[in-house]
Design an enzyme around this catalytic site. Structure first.
Site, mmCIF file in Angstrom:
data_model
loop_
_atom_site.group_PDB
_atom_site.id
_atom_site.type_symbol
_atom_site.label_atom_id
_atom_site.label_comp_id
_atom_site.label_asym_id
_atom_site.label_seq_id
_atom_site.Cartn_x
_atom_site.Cartn_y
_atom_site.Cartn_z
ATOM 1 N N HIS A 143 -2.909 6.211 4.669
ATOM 2 C CA HIS A 143 -1.465 6.363 4.888
ATOM 3 C C HIS A 143 -1.008 7.740 4.393
ATOM 4 C CE1 HIS A 143 -1.373 2.257 5.950
ATOM 5 N NE2 HIS A 143 -0.720 1.739 4.934
ATOM 6 N N CYS A 181 0.810 -1.235 0.000
ATOM 7 C CA CYS A 181 0.000 0.000 0.000
ATOM 8 C C CYS A 181 0.839 1.279 0.000
ATOM 9 C CB CYS A 181 -0.967 -0.012 1.181
ATOM 10 S SG CYS A 181 -0.283 -0.677 2.699
HETATM 11 N N1 LIG Z 1 -4.947 -3.526 4.804
HETATM 12 C C1 LIG Z 1 -4.209 -2.948 3.872
HETATM 13 O O1 LIG Z 1 -4.012 -1.702 3.820
HETATM 14 C C2 LIG Z 1 -3.557 -3.769 2.838
HETATM 15 C C3 LIG Z 1 -2.924 -3.153 1.798
HETATM 16 C C4 LIG Z 1 -2.305 -3.914 0.831
HETATM 17 C C5 LIG Z 1 -2.345 -5.270 0.940
HETATM 18 N N2 LIG Z 1 -2.977 -5.869 1.975
HETATM 19 C C6 LIG Z 1 -2.979 -7.317 2.027
HETATM 20 O O2 LIG Z 1 -4.311 -7.822 1.930
HETATM 21 C C7 LIG Z 1 -4.426 -8.974 2.737
HETATM 22 C C8 LIG Z 1 -5.600 -8.860 3.693
HETATM 23 O O3 LIG Z 1 -5.556 -7.661 4.431
HETATM 24 P P1 LIG Z 1 -6.828 -7.227 5.300
HETATM 25 O O4 LIG Z 1 -6.470 -5.907 5.864
HETATM 26 O O5 LIG Z 1 -8.090 -7.391 4.528
HETATM 27 O O6 LIG Z 1 -6.782 -8.352 6.477
HETATM 28 P P2 LIG Z 1 -7.968 -8.883 7.412
HETATM 29 O O7 LIG Z 1 -9.045 -7.881 7.571
HETATM 30 O O8 LIG Z 1 -7.290 -9.410 8.616
HETATM 31 O O9 LIG Z 1 -8.600 -10.127 6.571
HETATM 32 C C9 LIG Z 1 -7.895 -11.300 6.296
HETATM 33 C C10 LIG Z 1 -8.697 -12.196 5.387
HETATM 34 O O10 LIG Z 1 -7.914 -13.369 5.081
HETATM 35 C C11 LIG Z 1 -8.682 -14.521 5.400
HETATM 36 N N3 LIG Z 1 -7.819 -15.629 5.793
HETATM 37 C C12 LIG Z 1 -6.958 -15.674 6.836
HETATM 38 N N4 LIG Z 1 -6.363 -16.892 6.885
HETATM 39 C C13 LIG Z 1 -6.856 -17.606 5.857
HETATM 40 C C14 LIG Z 1 -6.641 -18.920 5.383
HETATM 41 N N5 LIG Z 1 -5.778 -19.759 5.988
HETATM 42 N N6 LIG Z 1 -7.321 -19.339 4.294
HETATM 43 C C15 LIG Z 1 -8.206 -18.511 3.681
HETATM 44 N N7 LIG Z 1 -8.455 -17.254 4.074
HETATM 45 C C16 LIG Z 1 -7.785 -16.803 5.161
HETATM 46 C C17 LIG Z 1 -9.572 -14.072 6.535
HETATM 47 O O11 LIG Z 1 -10.648 -14.969 6.715
HETATM 48 P P3 LIG Z 1 -11.394 -15.122 8.165
HETATM 49 O O12 LIG Z 1 -12.315 -13.940 8.279
HETATM 50 O O13 LIG Z 1 -12.103 -16.401 7.999
HETATM 51 O O14 LIG Z 1 -10.320 -15.130 9.202
HETATM 52 C C18 LIG Z 1 -9.994 -12.698 6.009
HETATM 53 O O15 LIG Z 1 -10.980 -12.863 5.000
HETATM 54 C C19 LIG Z 1 -3.049 -9.164 3.389
HETATM 55 O O16 LIG Z 1 -2.305 -10.015 2.546
HETATM 56 C C20 LIG Z 1 -2.453 -7.802 3.378
HETATM 57 O O17 LIG Z 1 -1.052 -7.849 3.398
HETATM 58 C C21 LIG Z 1 -3.610 -5.148 2.921
#
Ligand SMILES: NC(=O)c1ccc[n+]([C@@H]2O[C@H](COP(=O)([O-])OP(=O)(O)OC[C@H]3O[C@@H](n4cnc5c(N)ncnc54)[C@H](OP(=O)(O)O)[C@@H]3O)[C@@H](O)[C@H]2O)c1
Length: 344
Positions: free
Chosen positions: A242, A127
């Protein structure tokens, strides 16, 4: 593809996944079916709109045209190649594949041409890198970038939903004179604090992985390994959005006035730069928006060939979900979904 693509959204219950589902609908992406996947904890859960969360299995991942992942690096490492082998083009939000030579790392306004070389997986950048390169691209094209010195002020939503809950519960406890629970999302209390520790430290590295991503991904996206990047990534008690202080030393002279004109004309950028009237980008104003906001454009008082910028974006939108859907739109427009592919 009759009527639309069969699309998997992996991590559909998370912050980014929820937004991606909404954007697919809002932007009218051609979908015949959207299947949400998450961890076993969420299987069977009904999402807004009535979709039912599925679990990942060998059988379940076959036959998709497109799979958009935001479920962390280990899930992407294990399942993205399987979706690709089953016929899908994968757009992955995690850091797992970004620096792989066979995987294009794409920001829709910056290097869309890189999509043509995909072999089944396309990576969505980190990000902080994403918003910065949208602002850097016109400057790099006009004058070349010799060196960047970047300090980020990163919102807790970048760490996931649990970190947002931790900031809010710590703030609530402290404002009510109560003890906070031991921190779990970060090494220290995040409420009313600033942590020079966004991301994590590998045992032998004095930079966080977030700082390494900013350094390496910037060079890959701008296709210039000679850009020197100095990065400090700081986590601040902001819920979403950010902010970045970016110092840019150019190879050719570039005035702040010309940089402002270039940025005003750049796709995906909105310039907010009237400091005398207290007009500059703010995280709370970027929340919910898709643009990258740039202000405080000025000559570096300490270097005749350097500029300073303040760059702000919604890390969940342009920093993650919006760019992932823009990549999907570009793949569709370029006829690259359903093209013969082999997993990376
Ligand atoms: N937040 C940001 O600003 C941002 C920016 C760029 C990239 N990202 C990337 O995007 C991803 C998610 O971020 P987020 O902020 O959305 O996180 P989050 O709110 O914690 O959500 C995580 C998601 O991943 C799922 N998950 C976790 N373990 C899993 C597994 N073993 N198999 C299948 N699904 C699984 C979770 O499902 P459950 O609900 O069932 O636990 C949930 O749907 C990460 O890779 C992060 O690095 C985030």
């Amino acid at each position: 593809m009759a009527g639309g693509y069969r699309i998997a959204v992996v991590g559909a219950t998370g912050q980014v996944g929820t937004l991606m589902l909404r954007l697919l609908e809002e932007r009218g992406f051609p979908a015949s079916e959207i299947v949400p996947f998450a961890s076993q904890r969420s299987v069977g859960r009904e999402l807004d709109g009535g979709l039912i969360v599925q679990g990942l299995s060998e059988e379940a991942v076959r036959g998709f045209d497109l799979a958009i992942f935001s479920a962390g690096g280990s899930t992407s490492g294990e399942w993205a190649p399987r979706f690709a082998a089953g016929g899908a083009v994968v757009v992955d939000n995690s850091s797992k594949w970004r620096m792989n030579d066979d995987v294009p790392l794409v920001v829709s306004e910056v290097n869309p041409h890189a999509l043509a070389s995909h072999k089944g997986i396309v990576a969505n950048p980190n990000c902080s890198t994403m918003q910065m390169v949208v602002a850097l691209k016109p400057i790099h094209r006009a004058a070349g970038i010799e060196r960047l010195v970047v300090t980020t002020f990163q919102a807790v939503s970048g760490t996931g939903r649990k970190a947002v809950e931790e900031l809010l519960s710590q703030s609530h406890a402290l404002l009510h004179g109560k003890e906070i629970d031991p921190p779990s999302a970060y090494a220290h209390q995040i409420a009313f604090n600033a942590l020079p520790h966004a991301g994590s430290f590998a045992p032998s590295d004095d930079h966080t992985d977030e700082e390494r991503k900013l350094i390496n991904e910037t060079r890959k996206i701008l296709e210039d390994d000679h850009i020197a990047v100095s990065a400090t990534c700081v986590r601040v008690p902001v819920v979403n959005g950010h902010s970045e202080a970016v110092n840019i030393q150019t190879r050719e002279p570039l005035s702040p006035e010309r940089a402002r004109e270039l940025l005003q004309a750049a796709p995906g950028v909105k310039v907010l730069d009237d400091p005398n009237d207290a007009i500059y980008p703010l995280a709370i104003n970027a929340d919910g928006k898709d643009e990258v906001f740039v202000g405080r454009i000025r000559r570096d008082a300490g270097h005749p060939q350097a500029l300073d910028l303040w760059v702000v974006a919604d890390n969940l939108r342009k920093g993650a979900a919006t760019n992932a859907i823009q990549i999907a739109e570009l793949l569709h427009e370029k006829g690259l979904i359903g093209a013969p592919s082999t997993a990376a």
